[in-house]
Design an enzyme around this catalytic site. Structure first.
Site, PDB file in Angstrom:
ATOM      1  N   ASN A 136     -31.930   2.907 -21.228  1.00  0.00           N
ATOM      2  CA  ASN A 136     -32.009   3.850 -21.868  1.00  0.00           C
ATOM      3  C   ASN A 136     -33.244   3.564 -23.049  1.00  0.00           C
ATOM      4  O   ASN A 136     -32.657   2.853 -24.059  1.00  0.00           O
ATOM      5  CB  ASN A 136     -30.657   4.219 -22.631  1.00  0.00           C
ATOM      6  CG  ASN A 136     -30.761   5.438 -23.262  1.00  0.00           C
ATOM      7  OD1 ASN A 136     -31.739   6.078 -23.506  1.00  0.00           O
ATOM      8  ND2 ASN A 136     -29.635   5.658 -23.699  1.00  0.00           N
ATOM      9  N   ASN A 141     -32.842  11.874 -25.965  1.00  0.00           N
ATOM     10  CA  ASN A 141     -32.685  12.778 -24.909  1.00  0.00           C
ATOM     11  C   ASN A 141     -31.397  12.592 -23.896  1.00  0.00           C
ATOM     12  O   ASN A 141     -31.155  13.087 -22.969  1.00  0.00           O
ATOM     13  CB  ASN A 141     -33.732  12.783 -23.921  1.00  0.00           C
ATOM     14  CG  ASN A 141     -34.042  11.374 -23.174  1.00  0.00           C
ATOM     15  OD1 ASN A 141     -33.028  10.588 -22.910  1.00  0.00           O
ATOM     16  ND2 ASN A 141     -35.322  10.984 -22.749  1.00  0.00           N
ATOM     17  N   ASP A 142     -30.206  11.650 -24.420  1.00  0.00           N
ATOM     18  CA  ASP A 142     -29.142  11.722 -23.872  1.00  0.00           C
ATOM     19  C   ASP A 142     -28.321  12.893 -23.648  1.00  0.00           C
ATOM     20  O   ASP A 142     -27.644  13.315 -22.530  1.00  0.00           O
ATOM     21  CB  ASP A 142     -28.239  10.603 -24.605  1.00  0.00           C
ATOM     22  CG  ASP A 142     -28.824   9.128 -24.361  1.00  0.00           C
ATOM     23  OD1 ASP A 142     -29.599   8.947 -23.665  1.00  0.00           O
ATOM     24  OD2 ASP A 142     -28.149   8.121 -24.709  1.00  0.00           O
ATOM     25  N   GLY A 162     -27.663   7.826 -19.373  1.00  0.00           N
ATOM     26  CA  GLY A 162     -28.770   7.957 -20.198  1.00  0.00           C
ATOM     27  C   GLY A 162     -29.940   7.290 -19.864  1.00  0.00           C
ATOM     28  O   GLY A 162     -30.847   7.230 -20.702  1.00  0.00           O
ATOM     29  N   ASP A 164     -33.774   6.467 -18.595  1.00  0.00           N
ATOM     30  CA  ASP A 164     -34.778   7.434 -18.665  1.00  0.00           C
ATOM     31  C   ASP A 164     -36.092   6.708 -18.277  1.00  0.00           C
ATOM     32  O   ASP A 164     -36.099   5.575 -18.307  1.00  0.00           O
ATOM     33  CB  ASP A 164     -34.809   8.171 -20.024  1.00  0.00           C
ATOM     34  CG  ASP A 164     -34.722   7.209 -21.170  1.00  0.00           C
ATOM     35  OD1 ASP A 164     -35.425   6.187 -21.061  1.00  0.00           O
ATOM     36  OD2 ASP A 164     -34.357   7.625 -22.237  1.00  0.00           O
ATOM     37  N   ASP A 332     -36.226  12.171   1.385  1.00  0.00           N
ATOM     38  CA  ASP A 332     -34.610  11.996   1.692  1.00  0.00           C
ATOM     39  C   ASP A 332     -34.227  12.849   2.910  1.00  0.00           C
ATOM     40  O   ASP A 332     -34.989  13.777   3.106  1.00  0.00           O
ATOM     41  CB  ASP A 332     -34.191  12.445   0.291  1.00  0.00           C
ATOM     42  CG  ASP A 332     -32.564  12.355   0.391  1.00  0.00           C
ATOM     43  OD1 ASP A 332     -32.102  10.999   0.484  1.00  0.00           O
ATOM     44  OD2 ASP A 332     -32.086  13.494   0.483  1.00  0.00           O
ATOM     45  N   GLU A 361     -36.521   8.904   5.264  1.00  0.00           N
ATOM     46  CA  GLU A 361     -35.329   8.275   5.278  1.00  0.00           C
ATOM     47  C   GLU A 361     -34.622   9.054   6.853  1.00  0.00           C
ATOM     48  O   GLU A 361     -34.428  10.237   7.018  1.00  0.00           O
ATOM     49  CB  GLU A 361     -34.343   8.699   4.439  1.00  0.00           C
ATOM     50  CG  GLU A 361     -32.690   8.230   4.487  1.00  0.00           C
ATOM     51  CD  GLU A 361     -31.777   8.942   3.461  1.00  0.00           C
ATOM     52  OE1 GLU A 361     -30.869   8.314   3.057  1.00  0.00           O
ATOM     53  OE2 GLU A 361     -32.008  10.030   3.350  1.00  0.00           O
TER      54      GLU A 361
END
Length: 616
Positions: A136, A141-142, A162, A164, A332, A361
């Site tokens: 973090n 920006n949490d 949190g 980033d 993905d 994947e």
């Protein structure tokens, strides 16, 4: 003159007033000249925007077609860009009766030609991390009341914590110290989901980094700084599905934008069985359920057979390459999307960026299945996926079993790994297969333990075989955990990534002796394999296990690395004469792990689970 000026001002006011609310946004918000494909799709969002007529004015840019979808709040505008079209602002005029709305759409110059963009390959080691769980760097920006969930909660293993982009950027030197060459983040795009989506796999805005991770500019800046430290960045994308809070589900552009659109009355979930792709006896029912069923209720299944959906997704991937400078893509849930559509995407991407790479994947543990998905596979002929790199779930599965077994037992332990590589004849390009020991969807390799000898041997194998290796964050400090506790238990916060953490494992002083032993071991091999063509380009010859010892050689232009792994919990003798064909006339070699000279004229004695990498 005054009257003319007043008339012009009144006209501008009238146009602005009449056009108010017509257009909410245009995606992509800008584009690039000089692309091989001259077609550009603009997706226009706005209340009743579909009732608009559109005209275009700009040299070398032409209106191809206008597509009005079932929802009146979307409009697709297809433009054609001449190869000589220049950067600048294209005048787009949207007209509804007497109302006009003039938008100036920007075309930009590309920072480099497509052929100049170099992707990841077997010379790289990818370090996979989850931004929310790594560090973090910006507590500011949490919390964001405009997004859901609006706040972080580290007490809940399955909530946002949190981490980033700033936190990742603050530790670029750590990655250099460790010795990896590329970073793969789980998705960084906006995931504003009522139920939470800290992992990033439920996209709600394809052109916006999640504000709780950072901004688009911060993402781009991180990539530029990573490049300055010779680190590549691989972006995780999802074409199969989006998040249920995406505007598309709240107001479907068309009935065929999603598969099984009547989800509220008749929800169809995928059966998670990928074998119908290759099963000659598969029923249509099973195939459709697998391919079109939703992953979960919060991840609606996009219909890539809709050409407008596919064009949107293809453009989005190109936009992030051009805008942010990403060095590769991890896709993905690759087989859950439409085969032909994904093949078309990869064909276009390979043509635009011939030296680029994408890894897909495909979670099935049989080598034949994985090989089916690799570019130019004869197993899929006459179809071609055009996908250069596939993930080796067979290797992961065999290693998960082998770590608990004795290799001097028939078919057990490292015998499984030998047998895994036997099937490399199925792959068009084994060097472009990605191997891994663990990731965010699996148990940690160590599970609940701290078997450092087993970890060392597994990492030695991973980093020296004929594959593109991928490490999972925290492997180097022996992070453990099982999924049966919760997904969050295998996605723990990296210690030291938060200011109030009791431990800081980013530093030598903050790590325990055991963690430093693991870190130093892994780092030594990582630095050794950098720019080492014996590993990144070399051939491979392996031998049946003797006394539970697995031996293989990597050779390139007269140089050889001999890898020796004692896959038992006991001391074992290795009859050196059995390996004369790769040792040849050499009488000594240097073990890069112990840094000791090894006598190759006599049999070797290996301690339990010992690993050696001998340079000849």
């Amino acid at each position: 003159m005054r009257k003319t000026l007043l008339t012009f001002i009144l006209f501008i006011i009238a146009v602005t007033t009449n056009a108010a609310g017509m257009i909410d946004k245009i995606e992509p918000s800008f584009w690039y000249v000089g692309m091989k494909n001259p077609e550009l799709q603009l997706m226009i969002y706005g209340e009743n925007i579909a009732s608009s007529d559109v005209s275009v004015r700009y040299p070398g840019v032409y209106l191809n077609s206008i597509v009005k979808l079932e929802s009146p709040n979307y409009l697709l505008v297809y433009l054609t860009l001449d190869k000589d079209a220049k950067a600048g602002k294209v005048e787009l005029t949207f007209t509804q009766g007497k109302k006009k709305n003039i938008q100036y759409y920007e075309l930009k110059e590309r920072s480099m030609k497509g052929c100049e963009r170099i992707g990841f390959d077997a010379s790289d080691v990818l370090y996979m991390l989850m931004p929310d769980r790594f560090s973090n760097g910006n507590p500011g920006n949490d919390n964001d009341k405009t997004l859901s969930p609006s706040s972080a909660n580290r007490n809940d293993p399955n909530a946002r914590h949190g981490g980033d982009l700033t936190g990742i950027q603050n530790h670029l030197d750590y990655f250099n110290d460790l010795g990896i060459t590329a970073l793969w983040f789980t998705p960084v795009l906006e995931n504003s989901m009522t139920g939470g989506s800290y992992h990033g796999y439920a996209t709600t805005n394809y052109y916006k980094v999640d504000p709780r991770l950072g901004t688009n500019d911060e993402y781009k800046d991180l990539i530029e700084k990573a490049h300055g430290k010779k680190l590549k960045i691989v972006m995780d994308m999802i074409f199969n599905h989006c998040g249920s809070e995406h505007p598309w589900l709240k107001d479907m552009p068309s009935r065929d934008w999603f598969n099984f659109p009547d989800y509220e009355k008749n929800f169809v979930q995928t059966n998670f069985k990928l074998t119908p792709h290759v099963d000659p006896y598969a029923s249509d029912y099973d195939f459709k359920t697998m391919n079109d069923g939703w992953f979960v209720r919060s991840m609606p299944d996009l219909n890539q057979r809709n050409p407008h959906v596919l064009r949107y997704l293809i453009q989005n991937s190109f936009w992030w390459i051009e805008y942010a400078g990403i060095d590769g893509i991890r896709m993905d849930t690759y087989p859950y999307a439409d085969f032909n559509a994904m093949s078309q995407w990869m064909k276009e991407l390979n043509e635009e960026y011939p030296n680029y790479n994408v890894v897909g994947e495909s979670w099935v543990t049989e080598p034949a299945y994985t090989a089916y998905w690799q570019k130019d596979s004869k197993l899929a002929a006459p179809r071609n996926s055009n996908l250069k790199t596939v993930m080796d779930f067979s290797f992961y599965d065999k290693m998960s079993q082998a770590k608990k077994e004795e290799s001097n037992e028939d078919g057990k332990g490292l015998n499984r790994i030998y047998n895994n590589f036997v099937y490399d004849f199925l792959y068009p390009n084994p060097l472009s297969v990605m191997a891994f020991l663990e990731n965010h969807d699996t148990d940690r390799f160590l599970e609940d333990g701290n078997d450092i000898a087993g970890l060392k041997q597994a990492v030695t194998l991973l980093l020296t075989t004929r594959r593109i290796p991928q490490l999972y964050y925290g492997t180097e400090i022996m992070m453990n955990g099982r999924k049966n506790v919760s997904d969050g238990n295998v996605r723990k916060d990296f210690p030291g990534g938060w200011k109030d953490d009791a431990q800081n494992a980013f530093t030598k002083e903050g790590r325990t002796d055991l963690q430093n032993e693991a870190f130093n071991f892994i780092s030594k091999i990582l630095h050794w394999r950098k720019d080492n063509a014996v590993i990144s380009e070399g051939t491979m010859k392996h031998f049946l296990t003797q006394n539970g010892i697995y031996v293989y050689a990597r050779c390139f232009e007269g140089k050889t690395a001999l890898v020796i792994l004692n896959g038992t919990s006991k001391e074992q003798n290795l009859p050196i004469k059995s390996y004369k064909e790769v040792i040849k006339e050499k009488t000594t070699g240097k073990d890069i792990i112990s840094e000791q000279t090894v006598d190759l004229t006599n049999d070797l004695t290996l301690s339990p689970r010992q690993s050696m990498i001998i340079e000849l």
